[in-house]
Design an enzyme around this catalytic site. Structure first.
Site, PDB file in Angstrom:
ATOM      1  N   GLY A 289       0.839  -1.198   0.000  1.00 45.21           N
ATOM      2  CA  GLY A 289       0.000   0.000   0.000  1.00 45.21           C
ATOM      3  C   GLY A 289       0.865   1.236   0.000  1.00 45.21           C
ATOM      4  O   GLY A 289       2.055   1.172   0.347  1.00 45.21           O
TER       5      GLY A 289
ATOM      6  N   GLN B 155       2.826   9.901   1.989  1.00 44.09           N
ATOM      7  CA  GLN B 155       4.171   9.323   2.072  1.00 44.09           C
ATOM      8  C   GLN B 155       5.098   9.819   0.971  1.00 44.09           C
ATOM      9  O   GLN B 155       6.305   9.721   1.092  1.00 44.09           O
ATOM     10  CB  GLN B 155       4.095   7.790   2.004  1.00 44.09           C
ATOM     11  CG  GLN B 155       3.448   7.170   3.217  1.00 44.09           C
ATOM     12  CD  GLN B 155       3.311   5.675   3.050  1.00 44.09           C
ATOM     13  OE1 GLN B 155       2.380   5.192   2.413  1.00 44.09           O
ATOM     14  NE2 GLN B 155       4.251   4.913   3.598  1.00 44.09           N
TER      15      GLN B 155
ATOM     16  N   CYS C 156       5.911  -0.437   7.581  1.00 45.56           N
ATOM     17  CA  CYS C 156       5.545   0.761   6.834  1.00 45.56           C
ATOM     18  C   CYS C 156       6.748   1.229   6.032  1.00 45.56           C
ATOM     19  O   CYS C 156       7.863   1.267   6.564  1.00 45.56           O
ATOM     20  CB  CYS C 156       5.091   1.857   7.800  1.00 45.56           C
ATOM     21  SG  CYS C 156       4.611   3.376   6.973  1.00 45.56           S
ATOM     22  N   LEU C 157       6.513   1.600   4.795  1.00 43.54           N
ATOM     23  CA  LEU C 157       7.607   2.079   3.939  1.00 43.54           C
ATOM     24  C   LEU C 157       8.218   3.365   4.503  1.00 43.54           C
ATOM     25  O   LEU C 157       9.358   3.687   4.189  1.00 43.54           O
ATOM     26  CB  LEU C 157       7.100   2.313   2.510  1.00 43.54           C
ATOM     27  CG  LEU C 157       6.626   1.047   1.784  1.00 43.54           C
ATOM     28  CD1 LEU C 157       5.959   1.410   0.460  1.00 43.54           C
ATOM     29  CD2 LEU C 157       7.783   0.078   1.550  1.00 43.54           C
TER      30      LEU C 157
ATOM     31  N   HIS D 208      -4.526   1.385   7.755  1.00 50.57           N
ATOM     32  CA  HIS D 208      -3.141   1.897   7.841  1.00 50.57           C
ATOM     33  C   HIS D 208      -2.962   3.095   6.900  1.00 50.57           C
ATOM     34  O   HIS D 208      -2.382   4.106   7.275  1.00 50.57           O
ATOM     35  CB  HIS D 208      -2.187   0.745   7.490  1.00 50.57           C
ATOM     36  CG  HIS D 208      -0.735   1.087   7.404  1.00 50.57           C
ATOM     37  ND1 HIS D 208       0.210   0.581   8.285  1.00 50.57           N
ATOM     38  CD2 HIS D 208      -0.046   1.871   6.544  1.00 50.57           C
ATOM     39  CE1 HIS D 208       1.408   1.054   7.958  1.00 50.57           C
ATOM     40  NE2 HIS D 208       1.298   1.832   6.897  1.00 50.57           N
ATOM     41  N   GLU D 209      -3.489   2.970   5.684  1.00 52.28           N
ATOM     42  CA  GLU D 209      -3.305   4.047   4.689  1.00 52.28           C
ATOM     43  C   GLU D 209      -4.164   5.272   5.027  1.00 52.28           C
ATOM     44  O   GLU D 209      -3.712   6.403   4.851  1.00 52.28           O
ATOM     45  CB  GLU D 209      -3.655   3.548   3.282  1.00 52.28           C
ATOM     46  CG  GLU D 209      -2.876   2.331   2.795  1.00 52.28           C
ATOM     47  CD  GLU D 209      -1.383   2.434   2.928  1.00 52.28           C
ATOM     48  OE1 GLU D 209      -0.853   3.559   3.022  1.00 52.28           O
ATOM     49  OE2 GLU D 209      -0.719   1.380   2.959  1.00 52.28           O
TER      50      GLU D 209
ATOM     51  N   HIS E 207      -2.395   7.356   7.435  1.00 45.71           N
ATOM     52  CA  HIS E 207      -1.380   8.228   6.806  1.00 45.71           C
ATOM     53  C   HIS E 207      -2.003   9.545   6.347  1.00 45.71           C
ATOM     54  O   HIS E 207      -1.415  10.610   6.523  1.00 45.71           O
ATOM     55  CB  HIS E 207      -0.749   7.563   5.583  1.00 45.71           C
ATOM     56  CG  HIS E 207       0.382   6.622   5.886  1.00 45.71           C
ATOM     57  ND1 HIS E 207       1.533   7.018   6.532  1.00 45.71           N
ATOM     58  CD2 HIS E 207       0.551   5.307   5.605  1.00 45.71           C
ATOM     59  CE1 HIS E 207       2.361   5.977   6.633  1.00 45.71           C
ATOM     60  NE2 HIS E 207       1.783   4.918   6.075  1.00 45.71           N
TER      61      HIS E 207
HETATM   62  O1  GNR Z   1       3.958  -2.755   2.660  1.00 45.19           O
HETATM   63  C1  GNR Z   1       3.260  -2.613   3.684  1.00 45.19           C
HETATM   64  N1  GNR Z   1       2.921  -3.707   4.419  1.00 45.19           N
HETATM   65  C2  GNR Z   1       2.003  -3.677   5.444  1.00 45.19           C
HETATM   66  C3  GNR Z   1       1.910  -4.787   6.269  1.00 45.19           C
HETATM   67  C4  GNR Z   1       0.986  -4.827   7.295  1.00 45.19           C
HETATM   68  C5  GNR Z   1       0.143  -3.774   7.496  1.00 45.19           C
HETATM   69  C6  GNR Z   1       0.224  -2.640   6.688  1.00 45.19           C
HETATM   70  C7  GNR Z   1       1.140  -2.597   5.669  1.00 45.19           C
HETATM   71  S1  GNR Z   1       1.219  -1.204   4.639  1.00 45.19           S
HETATM   72  C8  GNR Z   1       2.874  -1.258   4.112  1.00 45.19           C
HETATM   73  C9  GNR Z   1       3.129  -0.203   3.054  1.00 45.19           C
HETATM   74  C10 GNR Z   1       2.943   1.161   3.659  1.00 45.19           C
HETATM   75  O2  GNR Z   1       3.728   1.697   4.392  1.00 45.19           O
HETATM   76  N2  GNR Z   1       1.831   1.777   3.402  1.00 45.19           N
HETATM   77  O3  GNR Z   1       1.576   2.973   3.956  1.00 45.19           O
HETATM   78 NI    NI Z   2       2.654   3.007   5.821  1.00 45.54          NI
END
Ligand code: GNR
Ligand code: NI
Length: 167
Positions: free
Chosen positions: A46, A51, A91-92, A133-134, A137
């Site tokens: 995601g 980001q 998270c990236l 999660h997104e 952000h």
């Molecule tokens: O790549 C991602 N893996 C992930 C694993 C578990 C829960 C959420 C994520 S999102 C993350 C990519 C990212 O940072 N998206 O904002």
């Molecule tokens: Ni993330």
């Protein structure tokens, strides 16, 4: 090399609240393609516009095995959620850091797809976790915010040290 640069915690720009997209332009379409390419390249499942330092409510996600099932959510809103689930998240924007986070297991999300069509999606499991999660952000929130201040400070110090060593 990812196409778009990804901001990393503790960068303050990750705390920006994204604004609604009012009219979807060709430039947005191009940006969405760049987000998808950046997400696949990273690799991640995601990516939120926040980001890559663009503060509009746009998210891309692909949780499929063969990386051929991209979702794009524009102006996403969770209209209901239920259940609980704990998943190990990464998270990236917080490299090499993983933690168990509790979230709703099922969500109903309303959004506009990349063609500008209003959609409602009911989903659960990894896709539901990733959507939450997104959307966090877009609100300026990171998964490390669910951890104690002590743990978050440790992560910040670790990343700042790594960063200094790369300079
Ligand atoms: O790549 C991602 N893996 C992930 C694993 C578990 C829960 C959420 C994520 S999102 C993350 C990519 C990212 O940072 N998206 O904002
Ligand atoms: Ni993330």
């Amino acid at each position: 090399m990812p196409l778009l640069d990804i901001l990393c915690f503790p960068d303050d720009r990750l705390r920006t609240r994204a604004k609604k997209v009012n009219s979807l332009t060709l430039e947005h379409q191009k940006f969405i393609d760049d987000m998808l390419a950046t997400m696949y390249e990273a690799p991640g499942i995601g990516l939120a516009a926040t980001q890559v330092n663009r503060h509009e409510r746009i998210i891309v996600i692909d949780v499929s095995e063969n990386k051929a099932d991209p979702y794009c959510f524009i102006n996403p809103e969770i209209i209901s959620s239920s259940g609980q689930e704990t998943m190990e998240e990464g998270c990236l924007s917080v490299p090499e850091t993983y933690a168990e986070i509790e979230r709703a297991d099922s969500v109903v999300v309303r959004y506009m797809d990349r063609k500008g069509k209003e959609q409602t999606l009911e989903t659960s499991g990894l896709l539901a976790v990733c959507i939450q999660h997104e959307i966090d952000h877009l609100q300026g929130k990171l998964f490390v915010d669910y951890l104690s201040k002590l743990k978050r400070d440790r992560i910040r110090k670790k990343l700042e040290k790594q960063w200094r060593q790369k300079l």
